[in-house]
Design a protein around this motif. Structure first.
Motif, PDB file in Angstrom:
ATOM      1  N   LEU A  52       0.748  -1.118  -0.123  1.00 12.46           N
ATOM      2  CA  LEU A  52      -0.076  -0.259   0.075  1.00 12.46           C
ATOM      3  C   LEU A  52       0.930   0.983  -0.155  1.00 12.46           C
ATOM      4  O   LEU A  52       0.698   2.110  -0.543  1.00 12.46           O
ATOM      5  CB  LEU A  52      -0.726   0.046   0.949  1.00 12.46           C
ATOM      6  CG  LEU A  52      -1.891   0.973   1.277  1.00 12.46           C
ATOM      7  CD1 LEU A  52      -2.760   2.124   0.172  1.00 12.46           C
ATOM      8  CD2 LEU A  52      -3.021   1.216   2.798  1.00 12.46           C
ATOM      9  N   ASP A  53       1.878   1.245   0.490  1.00 12.84           N
ATOM     10  CA  ASP A  53       2.589   2.574   1.051  1.00 12.84           C
ATOM     11  C   ASP A  53       3.300   2.976  -0.661  1.00 12.84           C
ATOM     12  O   ASP A  53       3.941   3.650  -0.509  1.00 12.84           O
ATOM     13  CB  ASP A  53       3.939   1.972   2.028  1.00 12.84           C
ATOM     14  CG  ASP A  53       3.828   2.136   3.023  1.00 12.84           C
ATOM     15  OD1 ASP A  53       2.889   2.803   2.857  1.00 12.84           O
ATOM     16  OD2 ASP A  53       4.558   1.682   4.510  1.00 12.84           O
ATOM     17  N   ILE A  56       0.639   4.344  -2.563  1.00 11.71           N
ATOM     18  CA  ILE A  56       0.821   6.052  -2.005  1.00 11.71           C
ATOM     19  C   ILE A  56       1.165   6.797  -3.087  1.00 11.71           C
ATOM     20  O   ILE A  56       1.853   7.856  -3.093  1.00 11.71           O
ATOM     21  CB  ILE A  56       0.561   5.862  -0.569  1.00 11.71           C
ATOM     22  CG1 ILE A  56      -0.813   5.587   0.042  1.00 11.71           C
ATOM     23  CG2 ILE A  56       0.890   7.003  -0.468  1.00 11.71           C
ATOM     24  CD1 ILE A  56      -0.558   5.016   1.571  1.00 11.71           C
ATOM     25  N   MET A  81      -8.369   3.491  -0.431  1.00 14.02           N
ATOM     26  CA  MET A  81      -7.049   3.183   0.352  1.00 14.02           C
ATOM     27  C   MET A  81      -6.046   4.258   0.167  1.00 14.02           C
ATOM     28  O   MET A  81      -5.045   4.286   1.164  1.00 14.02           O
ATOM     29  CB  MET A  81      -6.561   1.951   0.296  1.00 14.02           C
ATOM     30  CG  MET A  81      -7.295   1.396   0.908  1.00 14.02           C
ATOM     31  SD  MET A  81      -8.396   0.724   2.695  1.00 14.02           S
ATOM     32  CE  MET A  81      -6.245   0.255   3.698  1.00 14.02           C
ATOM     33  N   GLY A  85      -4.604   7.009   1.584  1.00 11.13           N
ATOM     34  CA  GLY A  85      -3.092   7.686   1.777  1.00 11.13           C
ATOM     35  C   GLY A  85      -2.532   9.010   1.441  1.00 11.13           C
ATOM     36  O   GLY A  85      -1.748   9.853   1.820  1.00 11.13           O
ATOM     37  N   ASP A 108      -7.444   4.768  10.180  1.00  7.11           N
ATOM     38  CA  ASP A 108      -6.058   4.227  10.304  1.00  7.11           C
ATOM     39  C   ASP A 108      -5.974   2.984  10.978  1.00  7.11           C
ATOM     40  O   ASP A 108      -6.664   2.680  12.344  1.00  7.11           O
ATOM     41  CB  ASP A 108      -5.526   6.299  11.921  1.00  7.11           C
ATOM     42  CG  ASP A 108      -4.084   5.276  12.322  1.00  7.11           C
ATOM     43  OD1 ASP A 108      -3.312   5.378  11.917  1.00  7.11           O
ATOM     44  OD2 ASP A 108      -4.006   5.123  14.015  1.00  7.11           O
ATOM     45  N   SER A 111      -7.661  -1.650   6.959  1.00  6.72           N
ATOM     46  CA  SER A 111      -6.569  -2.369   5.633  1.00  6.72           C
ATOM     47  C   SER A 111      -7.674  -2.728   4.774  1.00  6.72           C
ATOM     48  O   SER A 111      -8.694  -2.930   5.350  1.00  6.72           O
ATOM     49  CB  SER A 111      -5.674  -3.713   5.866  1.00  6.72           C
ATOM     50  OG  SER A 111      -6.531  -4.704   6.481  1.00  6.72           O
ATOM     51  N   SER A 151      -0.196  -4.764  -0.729  1.00  9.25           N
ATOM     52  CA  SER A 151      -1.771  -3.813  -0.432  1.00  9.25           C
ATOM     53  C   SER A 151      -2.777  -4.132  -0.261  1.00  9.25           C
ATOM     54  O   SER A 151      -3.362  -2.708   0.464  1.00  9.25           O
ATOM     55  CB  SER A 151      -1.276  -3.216  -2.080  1.00  9.25           C
ATOM     56  OG  SER A 151      -2.354  -4.228  -2.644  1.00  9.25           O
ATOM     57  N   LEU A 156      -3.492   0.536   7.373  1.00 11.30           N
ATOM     58  CA  LEU A 156      -3.163   2.001   6.506  1.00 11.30           C
ATOM     59  C   LEU A 156      -2.384   2.956   8.262  1.00 11.30           C
ATOM     60  O   LEU A 156      -3.816   2.915   8.531  1.00 11.30           O
ATOM     61  CB  LEU A 156      -4.364   3.296   5.976  1.00 11.30           C
ATOM     62  CG  LEU A 156      -4.596   4.124   5.287  1.00 11.30           C
ATOM     63  CD1 LEU A 156      -3.444   5.099   4.809  1.00 11.30           C
ATOM     64  CD2 LEU A 156      -5.259   5.092   4.911  1.00 11.30           C
ATOM     65  N   ARG A 157      -1.485   3.835   7.746  1.00 13.49           N
ATOM     66  CA  ARG A 157      -1.122   5.022   9.250  1.00 13.49           C
ATOM     67  C   ARG A 157      -1.120   6.024   8.269  1.00 13.49           C
ATOM     68  O   ARG A 157      -0.774   6.319   8.074  1.00 13.49           O
ATOM     69  CB  ARG A 157      -0.141   4.632   9.646  1.00 13.49           C
ATOM     70  CG  ARG A 157       0.830   3.188  10.246  1.00 13.49           C
ATOM     71  CD  ARG A 157      -0.600   2.611  11.607  1.00 13.49           C
ATOM     72  NE  ARG A 157      -0.570   0.830  11.020  1.00 13.49           N
ATOM     73  CZ  ARG A 157      -0.983   1.227  11.813  1.00 13.49           C
ATOM     74  NH1 ARG A 157      -2.326   1.249  12.505  1.00 13.49           N
ATOM     75  NH2 ARG A 157      -0.479  -0.613  12.681  1.00 13.49           N
TER      76      ARG A 157
END
Length: 222
Positions: A52-53, A56, A81, A85, A108, A111, A151, A156-157
């Protein structure tokens, strides 16, 4: 003139927004349909580190490289998602609106895995031989490719509350054949005064099945 950055759902490339992007451009707007790392024409980049990062960063990188400000980020399905982000991590002046197209709306720690139903989770674990990616479903467009599994699993942060995003819209596809995993989020958001919501008589692929409704909604958002 507004600038739209268009993020596909699982297994799809930027090609799924071709018609919509053309319509937006013909009305004087800028449109950037993105293909996320590891998918479609970027499938050669698929590996265990694509998460996922990574996706983003695909979006924030385009915002920076193209010097885009005041963007409207549009995310379909899993793309919710990614746009959440990206709006959190990009400088505030880069993003002014978020439009979720029958998509997850994470907080936050959420997922994609945690936000969908057991039916979708069974699909996610049908992986290709490498174990790195989920297979596209049989009824998808022939151009669909496998989607990076990490992903879908990575939480997600978020660092802020996205208060700088001035407009948030949710487009709900009301024509699913069976239970929609997005009904609960739509029911929650349509009672929230900070959101504008729309229910469209369409199956999940709004770009293909309700292109004129979707164009109208995005032009209003602009």
């Amino acid at each position: 003139m507004s600038t739209f950055v268009l993020i596909p759902g699982m297994c799809h490339g930027g090609w799924c927004f071709d018609e919509l992007a053309e319509q937006l451009r013909s009305r004087g707007h800028r449109a950037y349909p993105l293909t996320l790392t590891g998918i479609a024409e970027r499938s050669h980049l698929l590996g265990g580190g694509v998460n996922l990062d990574t996706h983003i960063q695909d979006v924030t990188g385009v915002l920076t490289a193209e010097n885009i400000t005041e963007a409207i980020l549009v995310g379909h399905s899993y793309g919710g998602m990614v746009i959440t982000g990206a709006a959190d991590r990009a400088p505030a002046e880069r993003v002014r609106g978020l439009v979720y197209l029958d998509a997850v709306v994470p907080g936050d720690g959420d997922s994609c895995w945690s936000l969908v139903t057991e039916q979708e989770r069974r699909w996610y674990v049908d992986v290709v031989d490498s174990g790195y990616a989920t297979r596209p479903l049989p009824f998808f467009d022939p151009r669909a490719t496998a989607h990076p599994l990490a992903s879908l699993l990575q939480p997600l942060r978020l660092t802020g509350d996205l208060a700088h995003v001035r407009r948030r819209e949710y487009v709900y596809a009301a024509g699913w054949d069976g239970e929609s995993p997005f009904t609960p989020v739509y029911e929650r958001l349509r009672h929230d005064p900070s959101w504008t919501t729309h229910a469209v008589d369409s199956a999940h692929n709004l770009m293909r099945d309700a292109p004129q409704d979707l164009l109208r909604i995005l032009l209003d958002a602009a």
